[in-house]
Design an enzyme around this catalytic site. Structure first.
Site, PDB file in Angstrom:
ATOM      1  N   GLU A 141     -34.014  61.901 128.299  1.00 24.28           N
ATOM      2  CA  GLU A 141     -34.731  63.176 128.216  1.00 24.28           C
ATOM      3  C   GLU A 141     -36.217  62.898 127.987  1.00 24.28           C
ATOM      4  OE1 GLU A 141     -34.078  67.534 126.227  1.00 24.28           O
ATOM      5  OE2 GLU A 141     -33.906  65.822 124.905  1.00 24.28           O
ATOM      6  N   GLY A 274     -35.990  61.373 116.750  1.00 20.46           N
ATOM      7  CA  GLY A 274     -35.057  61.275 115.645  1.00 20.46           C
ATOM      8  C   GLY A 274     -33.651  61.027 116.153  1.00 20.46           C
ATOM      9  N   ALA A 275     -33.289  61.750 117.231  1.00 20.79           N
ATOM     10  CA  ALA A 275     -31.955  61.609 117.819  1.00 20.79           C
ATOM     11  C   ALA A 275     -31.959  62.277 119.185  1.00 20.79           C
ATOM     12  CB  ALA A 275     -30.901  62.256 116.916  1.00 20.79           C
ATOM     13  N   GLU A 277     -29.180  64.194 122.058  1.00 23.65           N
ATOM     14  CA  GLU A 277     -27.877  64.847 122.097  1.00 23.65           C
ATOM     15  C   GLU A 277     -27.026  64.506 123.304  1.00 23.65           C
ATOM     16  OE1 GLU A 277     -30.817  67.802 124.108  1.00 23.65           O
ATOM     17  OE2 GLU A 277     -30.845  66.392 122.444  1.00 23.65           O
ATOM     18  N   HIS A 310     -28.002  69.715 114.282  1.00 27.68           N
ATOM     19  CA  HIS A 310     -28.825  70.063 115.454  1.00 27.68           C
ATOM     20  C   HIS A 310     -28.253  69.405 116.712  1.00 27.68           C
ATOM     21  CE1 HIS A 310     -32.906  70.835 117.350  1.00 27.68           C
ATOM     22  NE2 HIS A 310     -32.422  69.909 118.159  1.00 27.68           N
ATOM     23  N   GLU A 311     -27.983  68.101 116.633  1.00 29.96           N
ATOM     24  CA  GLU A 311     -27.513  67.376 117.820  1.00 29.96           C
ATOM     25  C   GLU A 311     -26.106  67.803 118.230  1.00 29.96           C
ATOM     26  OE1 GLU A 311     -29.789  65.839 119.304  1.00 29.96           O
ATOM     27  OE2 GLU A 311     -31.181  65.801 117.615  1.00 29.96           O
ATOM     28  N   HIS A 314     -26.208  70.991 120.150  1.00 29.58           N
ATOM     29  CA  HIS A 314     -26.621  70.801 121.543  1.00 29.58           C
ATOM     30  C   HIS A 314     -25.432  70.580 122.482  1.00 29.58           C
ATOM     31  CE1 HIS A 314     -30.918  70.918 121.844  1.00 29.58           C
ATOM     32  NE2 HIS A 314     -31.136  69.965 120.953  1.00 29.58           N
ATOM     33  N   GLU A 333     -33.865  73.760 122.478  1.00 32.95           N
ATOM     34  CA  GLU A 333     -34.378  73.299 121.194  1.00 32.95           C
ATOM     35  C   GLU A 333     -34.532  74.405 120.154  1.00 32.95           C
ATOM     36  OE1 GLU A 333     -34.102  70.397 120.744  1.00 32.95           O
ATOM     37  OE2 GLU A 333     -34.279  69.433 122.696  1.00 32.95           O
TER      38      GLU A 333
END
Length: 890
Positions: A141, A274-275, A277, A310-311, A314, A333
């Site tokens: 991404e 940070g990460a 998905e 959060h991930e 997603h 997001e």
């Protein structure tokens, strides 16, 4: 019919031509970790939708060796030419013969290098025993799948993926789907993965490395695994528990089960964000997945929780239903951010996370008040410019306007609408208007006209409020920190209270100005309503406060007239307001002061009434405002800055003394958060007593790294105190910190030290710290921690260093996400137009699309502060007020 097509028609286009679209990818990757290279073969099932002599797809930094197209009649077509265009990141295949409408398979053999810029298919290192070894990771991404294999690298062109990887026998290979087979050939194994459901290229993922793992299963039978560095699997237990709960929670919320048979989460040593998905394989930097009971602060535990939620969110919002184009990135997001807070609140209600959410709202308001901001729905002309919109507007403003809509329509209606949205668009793509249409159908409220005003134009309003003869008069205008007023107009859900949380009123402000009758909200002490006679009005004028934007649920600022402001200040002083509303008053006042719409004297006088505040979120905001004011005061009134810091120290001492240095048994999560922030602030502002105690406790740490005398929650504050007392003539503290960094075996400890080592007031030490940060001793990803901690005294040396090393930095970190941190953190702290001019001049010949927007915004922030300084210098009694406040007892 033969088309008159040529190469030029494909250049400079926003997207790929659609006369050939993918249905399925069969990808076989063969990485060589010792040579940091890879080769591969990809077979892409295509649909030719119109006769063409060209096939155009994305590719970047790849070598193309062989190409063959075979149609459904088994006729083979070899291109007579293929062109790799690096500017447009496309591969154009040119055929002699026309390819007719129908299905076929495009086979491409290719090779490339595992890069060092943490994007595409890249290499990072891990330590196996004493030996440093390479591993391979993907980060696609937004538009970097094309760096790994030729593909149609656009979110709307979904396809299925069948992935096969050759890896060394001793290593683990992970991808989106479960492994279905393995074949061994000497020291190499070929790993075959199940075919995926439909997904976008940016969600494809591969990780090759050495890991331990732990696992659990959801109530629906989904296997969840956390992959950790060897020997550290216990550090993944907390994240695993959160992920399992999240899958169950979101399955119920969306009325839609998680559709894949497994979910893997893997911590890798180097990762730009940070990460990420990726469907079925979420990749994290280690600090955002691994929890250490002894080394993780309360902040780190909370952040890890929110990042995992959060991930996992997603997997529905983004992966199952994907935005049609990057213009609608916020659908991914903004919603994942909002729902991660909702989930956190369900799991940890004692964290009061919705009040903490206001930190995100405030950050979004700050970014969106810049002239260089952008709409939530921003036109993306060149895919490479997507990187810059992964910002506070997409994430924080996006989530804040969802929260605002949730407050307007109600929780149940939002949940019902999102369930319908998931059901309708599952496995497909959607635009913002698709979501609004679903919500309108479910609620019976036409939300498009209201919400378009928030997503299709940049900025937001400041609502000016005054009271006159029983009426509140509202007027909206676009708020800009530059002091200008834009032309925007919004449909604003106004919420308000009059003197009590039981006495409120809501309405939609649709015009530039409206009057609202408040007489129905005035009541006697016995609770009976009355018309607003003369006596009631007098009582109202003297006693009743008015608060607009209850609990800060709306994405706007409020500017009260002097009388209403004075009443609110008394309400704060008498503790009549909620934490969210106390925060909102302070946040709005600070923003208005920064825009030179109210005086700094007024802001400081307001801050003074927060002396006895103990609520985490309010004190945290107070600290943020203190930092902001010190930054400009250093340039505006250098001779008075120590008195200003003394005032701020006095503001914070009440809370600091209540909490103390050491955590108490059974203390709340919020107290632990607050202790860390308060002691960091006291260290930064130079509180002598705190420094002495910090240095004493630091000495015990040097003698015993496991000492309970310096807890993890106050360790960063002690490190800052050490650095504030270091100098080029006495470098011992700096050298001690470097020694601890080199010996630390946890990412948490390394992060804390990196974020402090440039906080020294001595520019020579700052320069040494900067050179250390970009050395081989610090992972590239970790530069983000060090840059945020540069002292105000180190601004000039940091800028000089950036100019001298710019080309080297650009080569090392690449024109990607990490490079933006150098721009923001080194340029934004300046406060003069002269410095802004100097920055513009330097970058005039170093234009780069990946930093263009960040550079523009950073320069604007510098000019805003220059204007603010000029404004406060006109306040005749300001320095006298600061002296008076500094001497006031806590």
């Amino acid at each position: 019919m033969e088309q008159k097509q040529n190469m030029e028609q494909f250049k400079g286009q926003t997207g790929l031509p659609k006369f050939a679209v993918p249905q399925r990818y069969d990808l076989h990757l063969k990485p060589d970790l010792s040579l940091c290279s890879f080769s591969g073969t990809i077979n892409i099932n295509l649909s030719i939708t119109e006769p063409t002599r060209f096939i155009v797809l994305n590719a970047l930094e790849l070598n193309i060796h062989e190409v063959l197209f075979t149609n459904s009649h088994n006729q083979k077509y070899y291109p007579n030419d293929f062109i790799l265009d690096c500017d447009d990141e496309i591969l154009v295949l040119v055929f002699h013969e026309i390819l007719d409408v129908g299905d076929g398979v495009l086979e491409i053999k290719f090779s490339g290098m595992l890069n060092e810029h943490l994007r595409g298919f890249y290499k990072c290192t891990y330590v196996d025993g004493e030996e440093k070894k390479n591993m391979a990771v993907t980060q696609f991404e937004a538009v970097d799948a094309r760096r790994c294999f030729p593909c149609w690298d656009e979110p709307a062109l979904k396809a299925t993926f069948k992935i096969t990887i050759d890896v060394p026998l001793e290593l683990t290979a992970l991808s989106n789907m479960p492994i279905i087979d393995e074949k061994h050939d000497g020291n190499v194994k070929t790993v075959y993965f199940e075919e995926s459901p439909l997904m976008s290229t940016y969600l494809v993922a591969v990780v090759i490395g050495l890991f331990d793992h732990i696992e659990d299963t959801t109530s629906d039978g989904v296997k969840v695994r956390v992959y950790c560095p060897v020997g550290k699997s216990d550090k993944g237990k907390y994240a695993l528990s959160i992920a399992v709960k999240a899958l169950d929670l979101y399955t119920e919320y969306f009325s839609m089960p998680y559709p894949l048979p497994k979910l893997d989460m893997v911590a890798v040593p180097e990762f730009a964000g940070g990460a990420m998905e990726n469907y079925g394989l979420i990749i994290y930097r280690e600090i955002d997945l691994l929890h250490d009971d002894l080394q993780s602060t309360a902040y780190r535990k909370q952040r890890l929780t929110i990042v995992v939620l959060h991930e996992v969110a997603h997997q529905w919002f983004g992966n199952l239903v994907t935005m049609e184009w990057w213009t609608h990135l916020w659908l991914n997001e903004g919603f994942a951010t909002w729902i991660s807070y909702m989930a956190t609140d369900k799991l940890f209600p004692e964290w009061k996370i919705w009040t903490q959410f206001l930190q995100l709202t405030s950050s979004g308001l700050g970014m969106d008040a810049l002239e260089g901001s952008h709409p939530i729905e921003v036109e993306i002309e060149h895919a490479r410019s997507v990187d810059e919109i992964f910002d506070a507007v997409s994430y924080k403003k996006g989530s804040a306007i969802i929260r605002m809509l949730q407050g307007y329509l109600g929780d149940d209606m939002i949940q019902k609408s999102l369930s319908s949205y998931m059901k309708k668009y599952a496995w497909g793509n959607a635009r913002t208007e698709d979501l609004w249409n679903i919500i309108s159908e479910e609620s019976g409220v036409q939300v498009s006209s209201m919400m378009d005003s928030w997503t299709k134009q940049k900025g937001y309003p400041v609502i000016s409020v005054k009271y006159e003869d029983g009426f509140l008069e509202f007027e909206q205008s676009q708020f800009l920190t530059s002091g200008l007023h834009g032309k925007g107009r919004w449909i604003v859900p106004i919420t308000m209270l009059l003197g009590s949380y039981n006495r409120g009123k809501n309405f939609l402000l649709q015009l530039k100005a409206e009057r609202v009758d408040t007489s129905d909200l005035i009541s006697y002490s016995d609770g009976k309503s009355s018309s607003l006679n003369e006596n009631n009005r007098e009582k109202f004028d003297k006693l009743i406060w008015i608060k607009i934007n209850i609990e800060q649920s709306g994405f706007y600022r409020v500017k009260y007239d002097e009388e209403l402001s004075a009443r609110l200040r008394k309400a704060v002083e008498h503790d009549s307001l909620s934490a969210a509303d106390k925060l909102g008053i302070l946040d709005d006042t600070c923003a208005l002061c920064e825009a030179s719409e109210i005086s700094l004297s007024s802001l400081l006088s307001l801050m003074d009434v927060y002396r006895k505040e103990l609520d985490y979120i309010v004190v945290s905001k107070l600290i943020d405002v203190c930092y902001k004011i010190v930054e400009i005061f250093v340039d505006a009134f250098p001779d008075s800055v120590n008195e200003l810091k003394a005032f701020f120290i006095n503001l914070l001492l009440f809370s600091a003394e209540k909490l103390g240095w050491e955590p108490k048994a059974e203390e709340s999560h919020l107290d632990a958060l607050l202790r860390g922030e308060i002691y960091i602030a006291l260290a930064t502002f130079g509180h002598d007593k705190m420094h002495n105690e910090a240095l004493r406790r630091f000495q015990t740490l040097l003698n015993d790294r496991n000492t309970p005398f310096l807890s993890v929650g106050t360790r960063k504050a002690a490190y800052i105190a050490v650095m504030r007392n270091a100098s080029s003539t006495n470098k011992s503290g700096f050298e001690y910190l470097l020694k601890i960094y080199r010996e630390a075996d946890t990412v948490q400890e390394k992060e804390q030290i990196l974020s402090c080592i440039a906080s020294c007031p001595d520019p020579e030490i700052v320069l040494e710290a900067l050179n250390f940060m970009v050395s081989d001793e610090v992972r590239d990803q970790d530069i983000i921690y060090g840059l945020t901690g540069i002292s105000l005294e180190g601004r000039e040396i940091a800028w000089r260093w950036l100019k001298e090393n710019w080309d080297k930095i650009l080569r090392k970190y690449g024109a990607a996400l990490l490079i933006t941190h150098f721009i923001r953190d080194i340029i934004s702290p300046f406060c003069s137009n002269e410095k802004a001019d100097e920055v513009e001049e330097f970058f005039a010949t170093r234009a780069n699309p990946s930093i263009a927007m960040n550079l523009k915004q950073s320069i604007e922030k510098v000019r805003i502060k220059a204007r603010w300084i000029a404004s406060i210098k006109q306040e005749n009694s300001l320095q006298e007020l600061v002296k008076k406040l500094a001497c006031k007892a806590c």
